[in-house]
Scaffold this motif. Structure first.
Motif, PDB file in Angstrom:
ATOM      1  N   LYS A 156       0.823  -1.198   0.000  1.00 35.23           N
ATOM      2  CA  LYS A 156       0.000   0.000   0.000  1.00 35.23           C
ATOM      3  C   LYS A 156       0.866   1.260   0.000  1.00 35.23           C
ATOM      4  O   LYS A 156       1.817   1.352   0.775  1.00 35.23           O
ATOM      5  CB  LYS A 156      -0.939   0.002   1.209  1.00 35.23           C
ATOM      6  CG  LYS A 156      -2.029  -1.060   1.143  1.00 35.23           C
ATOM      7  CD  LYS A 156      -3.004  -0.758   0.023  1.00 35.23           C
ATOM      8  CE  LYS A 156      -4.076  -1.837  -0.085  1.00 35.23           C
ATOM      9  NZ  LYS A 156      -5.020  -1.559  -1.178  1.00 35.23           N
ATOM     10  N   LYS A 157       0.526   2.220  -0.814  1.00 39.44           N
ATOM     11  CA  LYS A 157       1.280   3.467  -0.898  1.00 39.44           C
ATOM     12  C   LYS A 157       1.238   4.191   0.443  1.00 39.44           C
ATOM     13  O   LYS A 157       0.180   4.341   1.051  1.00 39.44           O
ATOM     14  CB  LYS A 157       0.697   4.354  -1.993  1.00 39.44           C
ATOM     15  CG  LYS A 157       1.512   5.614  -2.246  1.00 39.44           C
ATOM     16  CD  LYS A 157       0.919   6.417  -3.402  1.00 39.44           C
ATOM     17  CE  LYS A 157       1.747   7.673  -3.657  1.00 39.44           C
ATOM     18  NZ  LYS A 157       1.188   8.471  -4.780  1.00 39.44           N
ATOM     19  N   GLY A 158       2.397   4.607   0.903  1.00 37.10           N
ATOM     20  CA  GLY A 158       2.470   5.333   2.155  1.00 37.10           C
ATOM     21  C   GLY A 158       2.575   4.461   3.381  1.00 37.10           C
ATOM     22  O   GLY A 158       2.768   4.962   4.493  1.00 37.10           O
ATOM     23  N   SER A 159       2.466   3.146   3.215  1.00 39.93           N
ATOM     24  CA  SER A 159       2.557   2.238   4.356  1.00 39.93           C
ATOM     25  C   SER A 159       4.001   2.127   4.830  1.00 39.93           C
ATOM     26  O   SER A 159       4.930   2.046   4.031  1.00 39.93           O
ATOM     27  CB  SER A 159       2.037   0.853   3.974  1.00 39.93           C
ATOM     28  OG  SER A 159       2.291  -0.075   5.004  1.00 39.93           O
ATOM     29  N   LEU A 191       0.045  -0.891  12.105  1.00 42.80           N
ATOM     30  CA  LEU A 191       0.351  -1.669  13.309  1.00 42.80           C
ATOM     31  C   LEU A 191      -0.102  -3.111  13.122  1.00 42.80           C
ATOM     32  O   LEU A 191       0.610  -4.051  13.502  1.00 42.80           O
ATOM     33  CB  LEU A 191      -0.325  -1.059  14.534  1.00 42.80           C
ATOM     34  CG  LEU A 191      -0.185  -1.878  15.829  1.00 42.80           C
ATOM     35  CD1 LEU A 191       1.279  -2.021  16.243  1.00 42.80           C
ATOM     36  CD2 LEU A 191      -1.004  -1.247  16.958  1.00 42.80           C
ATOM     37  N   MET A 192      -1.291  -3.306  12.534  1.00 41.33           N
ATOM     38  CA  MET A 192      -1.783  -4.667  12.313  1.00 41.33           C
ATOM     39  C   MET A 192      -0.879  -5.423  11.340  1.00 41.33           C
ATOM     40  O   MET A 192      -0.638  -6.623  11.509  1.00 41.33           O
ATOM     41  CB  MET A 192      -3.217  -4.629  11.770  1.00 41.33           C
ATOM     42  CG  MET A 192      -4.280  -4.387  12.820  1.00 41.33           C
ATOM     43  SD  MET A 192      -4.398  -5.730  14.044  1.00 41.33           S
ATOM     44  CE  MET A 192      -3.347  -5.105  15.341  1.00 41.33           C
ATOM     45  N   ARG A 193      -0.391  -4.733  10.318  1.00 38.71           N
ATOM     46  CA  ARG A 193       0.543  -5.396   9.397  1.00 38.71           C
ATOM     47  C   ARG A 193       1.778  -5.885  10.151  1.00 38.71           C
ATOM     48  O   ARG A 193       2.211  -7.029   9.995  1.00 38.71           O
ATOM     49  CB  ARG A 193       0.947  -4.435   8.269  1.00 38.71           C
ATOM     50  CG  ARG A 193      -0.191  -4.092   7.314  1.00 38.71           C
ATOM     51  CD  ARG A 193       0.275  -3.185   6.185  1.00 38.71           C
ATOM     52  NE  ARG A 193      -0.852  -2.860   5.296  1.00 38.71           N
ATOM     53  CZ  ARG A 193      -1.310  -1.629   5.088  1.00 38.71           C
ATOM     54  NH1 ARG A 193      -0.726  -0.595   5.664  1.00 38.71           N
ATOM     55  NH2 ARG A 193      -2.330  -1.434   4.286  1.00 38.71           N
ATOM     56  N   ASP A 230      -8.124   3.513  10.897  1.00 40.57           N
ATOM     57  CA  ASP A 230      -7.013   4.459  10.919  1.00 40.57           C
ATOM     58  C   ASP A 230      -5.786   3.863  10.224  1.00 40.57           C
ATOM     59  O   ASP A 230      -5.420   2.705  10.455  1.00 40.57           O
ATOM     60  CB  ASP A 230      -6.674   4.805  12.375  1.00 40.57           C
ATOM     61  CG  ASP A 230      -5.520   5.772  12.488  1.00 40.57           C
ATOM     62  OD1 ASP A 230      -5.756   6.976  12.379  1.00 40.57           O
ATOM     63  OD2 ASP A 230      -4.374   5.309  12.683  1.00 40.57           O
ATOM     64  N   ASP A 231      -5.147   4.647   9.379  1.00 45.09           N
ATOM     65  CA  ASP A 231      -4.008   4.145   8.597  1.00 45.09           C
ATOM     66  C   ASP A 231      -2.866   3.660   9.482  1.00 45.09           C
ATOM     67  O   ASP A 231      -2.206   2.645   9.176  1.00 45.09           O
ATOM     68  CB  ASP A 231      -3.494   5.228   7.648  1.00 45.09           C
ATOM     69  CG  ASP A 231      -4.412   5.451   6.464  1.00 45.09           C
ATOM     70  OD1 ASP A 231      -5.240   4.559   6.179  1.00 45.09           O
ATOM     71  OD2 ASP A 231      -4.312   6.518   5.814  1.00 45.09           O
TER      72      ASP A 231
END
Length: 473
Positions: free
Chosen positions: A107-110, A253-255, A247-248
């Motif tokens: 994902k972009k920005g991740s 955090l989940m990733r 929330d991004d």
């Protein structure tokens, strides 16, 4: 003989220990009344064996290992991950911190790599490209629709049933659609078993975010929540959104959480439970169900809850910004009360858990001013100092559970009874990758040998007689 202190090392083994065949209690006693008399004496009996003969070998295996949960015995093969006491945790031979750094950011920005990439890496041994990781995301989004019968069962469960029991039940019931069961019934070749295990594993992992989110919303949110996968979201994004936490930063955090909790060799309880049940050729749905029953135990997956309970007590007693001396006194009081400091120590690791470190790095980027994060970071320095002074602690350093709870609370996931479900969703990546390879390599059914107490005594006597003969020579 209480606690083995009165055992006389000069007595013969047969006189030093209580006889297992002795009859206790009077005729007509109930089971519980009889056990209340037998158990204390049998505890002393076995403690006496460990005290006097713990280092005696049965073949090449020490009595302490036979009686101590087989800890440290090299009895299993695990291709996907390994642990080293001082070097840390490795996925496919790569340090977990390096894995986190190298996983593609789909994902972009991740700021974090995806569990999809981690599963690809654990399963194949190759670090995926961005496109390969995205292919896994697309596959899981295609396979992720939960069958109506499972949804109906989840909605019918009493909300007081623990979320982990619900997760285990949901996984077990999904075996109705097992591709492996279907293929096995039709006479599939043994060499092809892994292909059907793979299909079931992919389907189960794809459905887990929806299943786990439904459990959360049913138990804690009155059943209100999204139940449909968004094809434009990755696995962690869908899970977070269905939890009501889109929330991004929380998705990132989940990733991270899903990647670092995924695999931990095959000897831990959840992985070994899956491996054991799978060795009987049970399908992945039943294997994962068994795995979750093990993970639900307080000595395994519930540890982060215990950390938060202890931190809550600490903050209530001495505030959010206590002095070092106040913290040390609270730790001392905990230890003097016969308790441990939760979140510190590890069965294998003898240094700071690298999973703690990467979580702390995430916290420093996103929420370093959170009171819980600040306290956990301070404890990282203080607790090991206190525990080292005891001289009895093999590993005084923090493990993964010392940090995860405060991060979840920072992002408003407050329901501690649910935290082990998050762990379970992550652990699916590791145990199912292991299961695919177990069937690919044709591992046999697991069947260790157990011995009776009298067998154990006979081994020990024989070993003692051998020692005596060597001394005479």
């Amino acid at each position: 003989m209480r606690n083995g202190r009165a055992l006389n090392h000069n007595l013969s083994f047969s006189k030093a220990l209580l006889c297992t065949s002795r009859s206790y209690g009077s005729k007509g006693e109930g089971i519980k009344a009889k056990l209340e008399k037998v158990i204390p004496q049998q505890r002393d009996y076995f403690l006496g064996i460990k005290c006097l003969h713990g280092t005696t070998n049965i073949g090449t295996i020490p009595v302490n290992s036979v009686m101590g949960g087989m800890r440290g015995l090299p009895l299993l093969i695990c291709l996907t991950s390994s642990l080293h006491p001082t070097k840390g945790i490795f996925y496919r031979g790569m340090p977990i911190k390096e894995v986190c750094a190298k996983l593609p950011r789909v994902k972009k920005g991740s700021s974090e790599g995806t569990p999809e990439g981690a599963f690809y890496f654990l399963t194949t041994g190759c670090m995926p490209t961005k496109e390969e990781a995205q292919d896994v995301t697309n596959e899981w989004n295609k396979r992720g629709k939960v069958p109506p019968f499972c949804l109906k069962m989840l909605d019918a469960l009493d909300k007081k049933i623990h979320p982990m029991a619900q997760l285990s039940a949901a996984s077990a019931c999904l075996n109705m659609n097992s591709k492996f069961v279907e293929a096995y019934t039709k006479g599939a070749k043994r060499a092809d078993y892994w292909k059907y295990i793979y299909e079931d594993s992919m389907n189960l992992i794809a459905m887990l975010p929806t299943v786990a989110a439904i459990i959360y919303t049913n138990v804690f949110k009155g059943g209100k929540g999204c139940r449909e996968l968004n094809k434009d979201q990755d696995w962690s994004g869908n899970y977070s959104t269905m939890l009501g936490l889109p929330d991004d930063d929380f998705i990132d955090l989940m990733r991270l959480y899903m990647v670092i909790h995924a695999d931990h060799e095959s000897g831990n309880v959840s992985a070994h439970a899956s491996h054991l049940v799978g060795s009987a050729l049970a399908d992945p749905f039943l294997c994962f169900s068994a795995s979750m029953c093990g993970l639900a135990g307080p000595l395994h997956g519930l540890a982060n809850q215990e950390v938060l309970v202890w931190l809550t007590k600490l903050r209530k007693a001495i505030g959010d910004d206590p002095s070092d001396d106040e913290i040390k006194k609270f730790i001392d009081d905990t230890l003097k009360g016969g308790q441990v400091v939760p979140g510190y120590g590890h069965a294998v690791l003898r240094d700071t858990d690298p999973r703690f470190t990467v979580q702390n790095e995430f916290a420093m980027k996103h929420c370093k001013d959170d009171p819980g994060v600040k306290l956990v970071t301070r404890l990282w320095k203080i607790v090991p100092e206190v525990l080292k002074k005891l001289g009895k602690v093999a590993n005084p350093f923090p493990n993964v559970d010392a940090h995860s709870g405060v991060l979840l609370q920072h992002y408003c996931l407050m329901e501690m009874n649910y935290y082990t479900v998050l762990f379970g969703v992550s652990r699916a990546l590791g145990v199912l990758a292991q299961l695919i390879w177990s069937r690919a390599l044709g591992y046999p059914i697991e069947r260790p040998k157990s011995i009776s107490a009298s067998d154990l005594c006979a081994f020990i006597r024989k070993a003692d007689e051998g020692k005596d003969k060597k001394k005479k020579c």
